[in-house]
Enzyme design. Structure first.
Site, PDB file in Angstrom:
ATOM      1  N   TYR A  39      -4.623   3.191   8.120  1.00 59.19           N
ATOM      2  CA  TYR A  39      -5.954   2.578   8.272  1.00 59.19           C
ATOM      3  C   TYR A  39      -6.542   2.920   9.625  1.00 59.19           C
ATOM      4  O   TYR A  39      -6.473   4.045  10.092  1.00 59.19           O
ATOM      5  CB  TYR A  39      -5.878   1.054   8.054  1.00 59.19           C
ATOM      6  CG  TYR A  39      -5.186   0.701   6.777  1.00 59.19           C
ATOM      7  CD1 TYR A  39      -5.714   1.119   5.564  1.00 59.19           C
ATOM      8  CD2 TYR A  39      -3.999  -0.002   6.762  1.00 59.19           C
ATOM      9  CE1 TYR A  39      -5.074   0.823   4.378  1.00 59.19           C
ATOM     10  CE2 TYR A  39      -3.360  -0.309   5.582  1.00 59.19           C
ATOM     11  CZ  TYR A  39      -3.913   0.114   4.392  1.00 59.19           C
ATOM     12  OH  TYR A  39      -3.290  -0.171   3.231  1.00 59.19           O
ATOM     13  N   TYR A  79      -3.555  -2.399 -10.413  1.00 58.83           N
ATOM     14  CA  TYR A  79      -3.465  -2.212  -8.953  1.00 58.83           C
ATOM     15  C   TYR A  79      -2.587  -3.300  -8.309  1.00 58.83           C
ATOM     16  O   TYR A  79      -1.661  -2.995  -7.548  1.00 58.83           O
ATOM     17  CB  TYR A  79      -4.887  -2.216  -8.363  1.00 58.83           C
ATOM     18  CG  TYR A  79      -4.913  -2.238  -6.853  1.00 58.83           C
ATOM     19  CD1 TYR A  79      -4.654  -1.085  -6.116  1.00 58.83           C
ATOM     20  CD2 TYR A  79      -5.189  -3.416  -6.157  1.00 58.83           C
ATOM     21  CE1 TYR A  79      -4.657  -1.102  -4.728  1.00 58.83           C
ATOM     22  CE2 TYR A  79      -5.205  -3.436  -4.772  1.00 58.83           C
ATOM     23  CZ  TYR A  79      -4.933  -2.284  -4.064  1.00 58.83           C
ATOM     24  OH  TYR A  79      -4.930  -2.312  -2.683  1.00 58.83           O
ATOM     25  N   VAL A 130       1.136  -3.784   3.827  1.00 58.81           N
ATOM     26  CA  VAL A 130       1.083  -5.095   4.482  1.00 58.81           C
ATOM     27  C   VAL A 130       2.355  -5.921   4.280  1.00 58.81           C
ATOM     28  O   VAL A 130       2.513  -6.977   4.885  1.00 58.81           O
ATOM     29  CB  VAL A 130      -0.150  -5.946   4.087  1.00 58.81           C
ATOM     30  CG1 VAL A 130      -1.421  -5.383   4.654  1.00 58.81           C
ATOM     31  CG2 VAL A 130      -0.245  -6.128   2.585  1.00 58.81           C
ATOM     32  N   LYS A 150       0.453   3.572  -2.824  1.00 57.65           N
ATOM     33  CA  LYS A 150      -0.738   4.425  -2.949  1.00 57.65           C
ATOM     34  C   LYS A 150      -0.363   5.906  -2.842  1.00 57.65           C
ATOM     35  O   LYS A 150      -1.067   6.767  -3.357  1.00 57.65           O
ATOM     36  CB  LYS A 150      -1.764   4.029  -1.888  1.00 57.65           C
ATOM     37  CG  LYS A 150      -2.296   2.598  -2.093  1.00 57.65           C
ATOM     38  CD  LYS A 150      -3.181   2.131  -0.949  1.00 57.65           C
ATOM     39  CE  LYS A 150      -3.664   0.697  -1.185  1.00 57.65           C
ATOM     40  NZ  LYS A 150      -4.408   0.159  -0.044  1.00 57.65           N
ATOM     41  N   SER A 192       0.793  -1.248   0.000  1.00 63.68           N
ATOM     42  CA  SER A 192       0.000   0.000   0.000  1.00 63.68           C
ATOM     43  C   SER A 192       0.813   1.278   0.000  1.00 63.68           C
ATOM     44  O   SER A 192       0.245   2.357  -0.184  1.00 63.68           O
ATOM     45  CB  SER A 192      -0.911   0.026   1.215  1.00 63.68           C
ATOM     46  OG  SER A 192      -2.018  -0.760   0.955  1.00 63.68           O
TER      47      SER A 192
HETATM   48  N1  GLU Z   1      -2.240  -5.109  -2.208  1.00 65.18           N
HETATM   49  C1  GLU Z   1      -2.757  -5.108  -0.866  1.00 65.18           C
HETATM   50  C2  GLU Z   1      -4.256  -5.317  -0.890  1.00 65.18           C
HETATM   51  O1  GLU Z   1      -4.886  -4.776  -1.765  1.00 65.18           O
HETATM   52  C3  GLU Z   1      -2.406  -3.819  -0.219  1.00 65.18           C
HETATM   53  C4  GLU Z   1      -2.896  -3.719   1.207  1.00 65.18           C
HETATM   54  C5  GLU Z   1      -1.934  -3.026   2.127  1.00 65.18           C
HETATM   55  O2  GLU Z   1      -0.732  -2.977   1.918  1.00 65.18           O
HETATM   56  O3  GLU Z   1      -2.397  -2.517   3.137  1.00 65.18           O
HETATM   57  O4  GLU Z   1      -4.814  -6.003  -0.079  1.00 65.18           O
END
Ligand code: GLU
Length: 313
Positions: free
Chosen positions: A247, A195, A265, A71, A68
């Site tokens: 989050y 993505y 993650v 992002k 993530s």
């Molecule tokens: N590619 C992961 C997902 O979409 C990213 C989530 C993350 O890093 O928090 O679940």
């Protein structure tokens, strides 16, 4: 070496030693099968100050799946492409829910709360994809990250991307749900393909800290002096990282660390001390909110020692 530089250097070295010795390491993400294979013993840290000094320790050159954290880069790229029109499709409020929550989307008619939860990042990816082939859009994202980091060797880990493509049922649900509201323009499989692949970019702490420098330099790329993004937008991306970057753990991260940050993650965290430095930490074990357990502790120790919290003290 200046006094500040030697304080950073000793903080980085001592924190890495302390983190490497700790027994509480959190739990490695296993919902993406390929990530479950990562050894939880890793710990890396890299700090790049605004004078260009690099301070790194532990497994600072080991590539990990940034997940993530990309992002932040896709949001920057999309804002550059479509400007504030982006905010018609994505909100700017903390979610207070899990990174992959579906419930909230239903309440809010398919408009994701912010660009850093999965649904929001999928919508941002869709904006980048519009008018391009998936391969071109992905190439654009990868080249952008390479440019930011001054490093053409940064790659996508294809095994991680394929692993998520096989098992990303929840992200598929989020994307289909948004598509039903017209928030996703392109075929869902195309958007998700891009993505999953940009989440699978692999970087070391050193490379990640390099890529994040523009956010500590008011939107400027420090090597070329070129503006990556307008100063005002860089400030706003930092604000979103502070309020939404972890989050459901964003409040606690602001409370303990006091810096804009974005976790993934894969166990990485990119944190920005505006005007001072960029920091990347990595330790694959996660806490209950899905953020790197030791990464957060290391950042808390570092900001406290160096007085870098944006809230002072
Ligand atoms: N590619 C992961 C997902 O979409 C990213 C989530 C993350 O890093 O928090 O679940």
């Amino acid at each position: 070496m200046s006094e500040t530089a030697s304080r950073i250097e000793s903080a980085v070295t001592e924190i890495a030693e302390e983190m490497q010795a700790r027994a509480d390491r959190g739990k490695v993400a296993d919902y993406i099968p390929e990530l479950a294979l990562v050894d939880p013993a890793g710990f890396g840290i890299a700090v790049i100050d605004n004078q260009g000094g690099v301070f790194a320790a532990g497994d600072c050159d080991t590539p990990f799946s940034v997940q993530s954290i990309t992002k932040v880069f896709t949001l920057t790229l999309a804002l550059g492409m479509v400007g504030d029109r982006l905010w018609r499709r994505v909100g700017r409020e903390p979610s207070g829910s899990a990174f992959n929550s579906i419930v909230q989307l239903e309440h809010e008619h398919g408009i994701p709360r912010n660009p850093f939860i999965n649904a929001g990042a999928i919508a941002v990816t869709d904006l980048i994809l519009s008018g391009h082939e998936p391969r071109e859009a992905l190439g654009e994202i990868l080249r952008f990250v390479q440019f930011l980091a001054d490093d053409q060797t940064i790659k996508i880990d294809k095994a991680v991307a394929a692993s998520e493509q096989r098992t990303g049922f929840r992200n598929r649900a989020l994307a289909n749900y948004m598509k039903s509201f017209g928030v996703i323009e392109n075929p869902v499989d195309y958007t998700l393909g891009v993505y999953f692949h940009h989440c699978a970019i692999a970087m070391s702490c050193r490379q990640l800290a390099m890529a994040g420098r523009f956010l500590a330099h008011s939107g400027r790329h420090p090597t070329t002096g070129r503006s990556v993004i307008h100063m005002e937008r860089a400030r706003r991306i930092n604000a979103l990282m502070l309020t939404c970057g972890h989050y459901d753990g964003s409040g606690d991260f602001a409370y303990r660390v006091g810096l804009p940050g974005k976790s993934g993650v894969g166990g990485g965290i990119l944190a920005i001390a505006p005007g001072k430095a960029t920091i990347a930490v990595w330790s694959p074990g996660l806490d209950a909110a899905g953020n790197s357990h030791l990464g957060r502790i290391a950042l808390e120790l570092l900001t406290k020692r160096l007085g870098w919290s944006i809230f002072g003290g």
